[in-house]
Design an enzyme around this catalytic site. Structure first.
Site, PDB file in Angstrom:
ATOM      1  N   ARG A  33      -4.026  -5.672  10.359  1.00 35.75           N
ATOM      2  CA  ARG A  33      -2.692  -5.407   9.731  1.00 35.75           C
ATOM      3  C   ARG A  33      -2.295  -5.881   8.620  1.00 35.75           C
ATOM      4  O   ARG A  33      -2.694  -7.085   8.403  1.00 35.75           O
ATOM      5  CB  ARG A  33      -1.616  -5.665  10.965  1.00 35.75           C
ATOM      6  CG  ARG A  33      -1.641  -5.107  12.237  1.00 35.75           C
ATOM      7  CD  ARG A  33      -0.387  -4.844  12.955  1.00 35.75           C
ATOM      8  NE  ARG A  33      -0.687  -4.478  14.531  1.00 35.75           N
ATOM      9  CZ  ARG A  33      -1.210  -3.199  14.644  1.00 35.75           C
ATOM     10  NH1 ARG A  33      -0.919  -2.498  13.725  1.00 35.75           N
ATOM     11  NH2 ARG A  33      -1.221  -2.955  16.000  1.00 35.75           N
ATOM     12  N   ASP A  34      -1.783  -5.159   7.714  1.00 40.83           N
ATOM     13  CA  ASP A  34      -1.451  -5.556   6.446  1.00 40.83           C
ATOM     14  C   ASP A  34      -0.361  -6.263   6.667  1.00 40.83           C
ATOM     15  O   ASP A  34       0.696  -6.196   7.405  1.00 40.83           O
ATOM     16  CB  ASP A  34      -0.960  -4.329   5.488  1.00 40.83           C
ATOM     17  CG  ASP A  34      -0.843  -4.739   4.223  1.00 40.83           C
ATOM     18  OD1 ASP A  34      -0.058  -5.508   3.686  1.00 40.83           O
ATOM     19  OD2 ASP A  34      -1.653  -4.103   3.292  1.00 40.83           O
ATOM     20  N   ILE A  35      -0.255  -7.514   5.750  1.00 39.98           N
ATOM     21  CA  ILE A  35       0.912  -8.495   6.054  1.00 39.98           C
ATOM     22  C   ILE A  35       2.218  -8.023   5.080  1.00 39.98           C
ATOM     23  O   ILE A  35       3.305  -8.645   5.570  1.00 39.98           O
ATOM     24  CB  ILE A  35       0.499  -9.991   5.450  1.00 39.98           C
ATOM     25  CG1 ILE A  35       0.275 -10.051   4.022  1.00 39.98           C
ATOM     26  CG2 ILE A  35      -0.766 -10.646   6.332  1.00 39.98           C
ATOM     27  CD1 ILE A  35      -0.010 -11.276   3.349  1.00 39.98           C
ATOM     28  N   ASN A  91      -7.353   1.997  -3.129  1.00 40.43           N
ATOM     29  CA  ASN A  91      -7.185   1.829  -4.743  1.00 40.43           C
ATOM     30  C   ASN A  91      -8.187   1.183  -5.494  1.00 40.43           C
ATOM     31  O   ASN A  91      -8.742   0.240  -4.754  1.00 40.43           O
ATOM     32  CB  ASN A  91      -5.662   0.799  -4.504  1.00 40.43           C
ATOM     33  CG  ASN A  91      -4.616   1.489  -3.958  1.00 40.43           C
ATOM     34  OD1 ASN A  91      -4.249   2.574  -4.034  1.00 40.43           O
ATOM     35  ND2 ASN A  91      -3.839   0.449  -3.093  1.00 40.43           N
ATOM     36  N   VAL A 100      -6.661  -7.048  -4.234  1.00 41.74           N
ATOM     37  CA  VAL A 100      -7.826  -7.984  -3.875  1.00 41.74           C
ATOM     38  C   VAL A 100      -9.159  -7.096  -4.010  1.00 41.74           C
ATOM     39  O   VAL A 100      -9.243  -6.124  -3.756  1.00 41.74           O
ATOM     40  CB  VAL A 100      -7.744  -8.219  -2.361  1.00 41.74           C
ATOM     41  CG1 VAL A 100      -8.977  -8.774  -1.643  1.00 41.74           C
ATOM     42  CG2 VAL A 100      -6.382  -8.919  -1.955  1.00 41.74           C
ATOM     43  N   HIS A 104     -11.260  -2.006   0.210  1.00 38.86           N
ATOM     44  CA  HIS A 104     -10.478  -1.878   1.499  1.00 38.86           C
ATOM     45  C   HIS A 104      -9.895  -0.466   1.733  1.00 38.86           C
ATOM     46  O   HIS A 104      -9.500  -0.283   0.578  1.00 38.86           O
ATOM     47  CB  HIS A 104      -9.549  -3.179   1.773  1.00 38.86           C
ATOM     48  CG  HIS A 104      -8.497  -3.414   0.592  1.00 38.86           C
ATOM     49  ND1 HIS A 104      -9.026  -3.996  -0.569  1.00 38.86           N
ATOM     50  CD2 HIS A 104      -7.376  -3.152   0.703  1.00 38.86           C
ATOM     51  CE1 HIS A 104      -7.936  -4.158  -1.145  1.00 38.86           C
ATOM     52  NE2 HIS A 104      -7.018  -3.405  -0.709  1.00 38.86           N
ATOM     53  N   HIS A 106      -6.810   1.613   3.297  1.00 40.19           N
ATOM     54  CA  HIS A 106      -5.511   1.407   4.004  1.00 40.19           C
ATOM     55  C   HIS A 106      -5.327   2.594   5.001  1.00 40.19           C
ATOM     56  O   HIS A 106      -5.431   3.533   4.462  1.00 40.19           O
ATOM     57  CB  HIS A 106      -4.321   1.516   2.823  1.00 40.19           C
ATOM     58  CG  HIS A 106      -4.440   0.506   1.597  1.00 40.19           C
ATOM     59  ND1 HIS A 106      -3.602  -0.470   1.911  1.00 40.19           N
ATOM     60  CD2 HIS A 106      -5.063   0.110   0.664  1.00 40.19           C
ATOM     61  CE1 HIS A 106      -3.822  -1.440   0.728  1.00 40.19           C
ATOM     62  NE2 HIS A 106      -4.747  -1.087   0.109  1.00 40.19           N
TER      63      HIS A 106
END
Length: 121
Positions: A33-35, A91, A100, A104, A106
């Site tokens: 999970r994205d923070i 992205n 980052v 990755h 999303h």
């Protein structure tokens, strides 16, 4: 956070040195999970081997890119958003919002997402 700090963040999560809420794992990927979620469901799918962005990953290891996309689809299934719909976003570089520099995906969903792309307004 500077790029040099950000580069190791996901590697530290993969190594379980930094805690994360893990949703799914395969031999080559980790999903968590994205923070700072941007939708009701916001999960990141990260290849365990680091490439800077999706273009670099696609050129170097298309099978691993396919595994990332497959893991994103599995996350959508596990999160119950396959039928309602979801978005998979990569992205690439600063202007696109990459913060980052370890590629990755999303996985976003669980609510009506905006239909516009690019600049708002």
């Amino acid at each position: 956070m500077g790029e040099s700090d950000a580069e190791t963040l996901f590697e530290r999560i993969i190594a379980r040195e930094i805690p994360a809420e893990i949703v799914h794992e395969t031999e080559g990927t980790l999903a968590f999970r994205d923070i700072n979620p941007q939708a009701a469901t916001h999960v990141l799918v990260v290849p365990k081997k680091r490439y800077r962005n999706v273009a670099e990953l696609a050129a170097a290891d298309p099978e691993l890119l396919a595994e990332v996309i497959g893991a994103a689809a599995k996350v959508a299934e596990l999160e119950g958003i396959t039928q309602s719909g979801y978005r998979v976003v990569f992205n690439t570089e600063l202007d696109a919002g990459q913060s980052v520099f370890h590629v990755h995906a999303h996985v976003l969903g669980g609510e009506q997402l905006g239909l516009s792309f690019g600049r708002a307004g």
